[in-house]
Write an enzyme that holds these catalytic residues in place. Structure first.
Site, PDB file in Angstrom:
ATOM      1  N   HIS A  76      13.190   1.534 -15.878  1.00 33.31           N
ATOM      2  CA  HIS A  76      14.133   0.701 -16.634  1.00 33.31           C
ATOM      3  C   HIS A  76      15.531   1.297 -16.671  1.00 33.31           C
ATOM      4  O   HIS A  76      16.512   0.606 -16.434  1.00 33.31           O
ATOM      5  CB  HIS A  76      13.599   0.523 -18.062  1.00 33.31           C
ATOM      6  CG  HIS A  76      14.472  -0.318 -18.939  1.00 33.31           C
ATOM      7  ND1 HIS A  76      15.579   0.180 -19.606  1.00 33.31           N
ATOM      8  CD2 HIS A  76      14.429  -1.644 -19.244  1.00 33.31           C
ATOM      9  CE1 HIS A  76      16.158  -0.797 -20.284  1.00 33.31           C
ATOM     10  NE2 HIS A  76      15.479  -1.910 -20.088  1.00 33.31           N
ATOM     11  N   GLU A  89      11.470  -7.809 -12.445  1.00 33.34           N
ATOM     12  CA  GLU A  89      12.881  -7.774 -12.842  1.00 33.34           C
ATOM     13  C   GLU A  89      13.644  -6.832 -11.919  1.00 33.34           C
ATOM     14  O   GLU A  89      13.369  -5.637 -11.865  1.00 33.34           O
ATOM     15  CB  GLU A  89      13.066  -7.334 -14.292  1.00 33.34           C
ATOM     16  CG  GLU A  89      14.550  -7.415 -14.644  1.00 33.34           C
ATOM     17  CD  GLU A  89      14.936  -6.896 -16.019  1.00 33.34           C
ATOM     18  OE1 GLU A  89      14.075  -6.801 -16.913  1.00 33.34           O
ATOM     19  OE2 GLU A  89      16.139  -6.590 -16.183  1.00 33.34           O
ATOM     20  N   ASP A 111      10.306  -3.524 -14.293  1.00 34.50           N
ATOM     21  CA  ASP A 111      11.680  -3.353 -13.802  1.00 34.50           C
ATOM     22  C   ASP A 111      11.676  -2.562 -12.500  1.00 34.50           C
ATOM     23  O   ASP A 111      10.972  -1.561 -12.394  1.00 34.50           O
ATOM     24  CB  ASP A 111      12.499  -2.579 -14.842  1.00 34.50           C
ATOM     25  CG  ASP A 111      12.410  -3.190 -16.222  1.00 34.50           C
ATOM     26  OD1 ASP A 111      12.866  -4.330 -16.386  1.00 34.50           O
ATOM     27  OD2 ASP A 111      11.864  -2.540 -17.142  1.00 34.50           O
ATOM     28  N   HIS A 164       5.235  -6.910 -21.435  1.00 36.22           N
ATOM     29  CA  HIS A 164       6.566  -6.355 -21.142  1.00 36.22           C
ATOM     30  C   HIS A 164       6.467  -4.930 -20.598  1.00 36.22           C
ATOM     31  O   HIS A 164       5.744  -4.108 -21.157  1.00 36.22           O
ATOM     32  CB  HIS A 164       7.360  -6.366 -22.449  1.00 36.22           C
ATOM     33  CG  HIS A 164       8.795  -5.971 -22.330  1.00 36.22           C
ATOM     34  ND1 HIS A 164       9.415  -5.151 -23.243  1.00 36.22           N
ATOM     35  CD2 HIS A 164       9.743  -6.320 -21.421  1.00 36.22           C
ATOM     36  CE1 HIS A 164      10.690  -5.000 -22.898  1.00 36.22           C
ATOM     37  NE2 HIS A 164      10.907  -5.693 -21.797  1.00 36.22           N
TER      38      HIS A 164
HETATM   39  O1  G3P Z   1      12.746  -9.329 -18.238  1.00 35.51           O
HETATM   40  C1  G3P Z   1      12.823  -9.378 -19.618  1.00 35.51           C
HETATM   41  C2  G3P Z   1      13.209  -8.061 -20.239  1.00 35.51           C
HETATM   42  O2  G3P Z   1      12.476  -7.033 -19.633  1.00 35.51           O
HETATM   43  C3  G3P Z   1      14.670  -7.783 -20.144  1.00 35.51           C
HETATM   44  O3  G3P Z   1      15.049  -6.657 -20.873  1.00 35.51           O
HETATM   45  O4  G3P Z   1      15.843  -4.349 -21.002  1.00 35.51           O
HETATM   46  O5  G3P Z   1      13.442  -4.812 -21.303  1.00 35.51           O
HETATM   47  O6  G3P Z   1      14.462  -5.020 -19.060  1.00 35.51           O
HETATM   48  P1  G3P Z   1      14.668  -5.144 -20.529  1.00 35.51           P
HETATM   49 MG    MG Z   2      12.726  -5.784 -17.940  1.00 36.14          MG
END
Ligand code: G3P
Ligand code: MG
Length: 232
Positions: A53, A100, A40, A11
């Site tokens: 992010h 993302e 992101d 992540h």
């Molecule tokens: O893509 C999954 C996850 O990254 C979504 O939540 O807020 O960590 O971008 P966030």
């Molecule tokens: Mg994400």
């Protein structure tokens, strides 16, 4: 679908082991044997797609400011990488990317279009294409228009009642949902309908086992050392 991508994905680049959404994080994940990363992407003030992010800079850089009005030449000084540099690094390391699309408010269409267009060029000829995901249906529609050939995932917190209609309308290959709210019935229905199923953010090995047991294809994790070695 048969999930052709890695099953365990780091992540924000390197989970909790490195500064989020950085090249160092991606390198760290690869060095630990991870074959996939999620990160992101947002547009800087001059339209350059960058890895970040939040819409504001403060949490990750300590500097006040908004991403959407700050040109890349300023973000570069804060060690915020460009999407193109992250993509090239992923290809060099042989690491799959779940990109993302994270538009700042009011920039959904432009972000979807720019990220998909660039991804299509950056991964041309790659053995494994990235999956573009977003919470924004407008960004996903724009991504489809810009690069129809790239697979897309619909990101949701809770699985909506009309998940099938939304996946069909946006021509997505997978649903990416928050593991906290997913039930076994929904997971099995999504798989039965032929879609990929990705869960974030799975940091507990017991939950990871349960989700994989329900047919979940992919887990996005912050706990690289806990989840990675067990399930790779
Ligand atoms: O893509 C999954 C996850 O990254 C979504 O939540 O807020 O960590 O971008 P966030
Ligand atoms: Mg994400």
């Amino acid at each position: 679908m048969r999930w052709p991508y890695p099953r365990i994905v780091a992540h924000r680049g390197g989970g909790s082991l490195a500064p989020e959404n950085t090249l160092a994080a991606i390198r760290l994940a690869a060095s630990l044997g991870f074959r996939g990363v999620e990160f992101d992407v947002m547009l800087a003030g001059d339209g350059t797609p960058v890895l970040i992010h939040d819409e504001t800079l403060e949490r990750t850089t300590g500097v006040k400011g908004e991403v959407a009005v700050t040109p890349y030449r300023e973000l570069e000084k804060l060690d915020i990488p460009r999407f193109q540099d992250a993509a090239r690094l992923c290809r060099e390391l042989g690491v799959w990317a779940n990109v993302e699309i994270k538009p700042a408010q009011g920039h959904s269409r432009a972000t979807g279009e720019a990220v998909a267009g660039m991804a299509s060029e950056l991964w041309r000829g790659a053995p494994l294409q990235p999956v573009l995901s977003s919470f924004s249906s407008v960004a996903l529609e724009a991504a489809r228009a810009a690069a129809r050939e790239l697979p897309r995932g619909l990101l949701v917190d809770e699985v909506p009642a009309d998940w099938l209609g939304q996946l069909r309308a946006l021509d997505c290959v997978a649903l990416h949902c928050n593991q906290r709210h997913l039930g076994e019935h929904e997971a099995r229905a999504i798989k039965k309908a032929g879609y990929g199923l990705l869960c974030w953010t799975v940091n507990d090995p017991v939950a990871a086992r349960r989700l994989l047991g329900w047919g979940t294809d992919c887990l996005v994790t912050d706990a690289l050392k806990l989840i990675g070695p067990v399930f790779k």
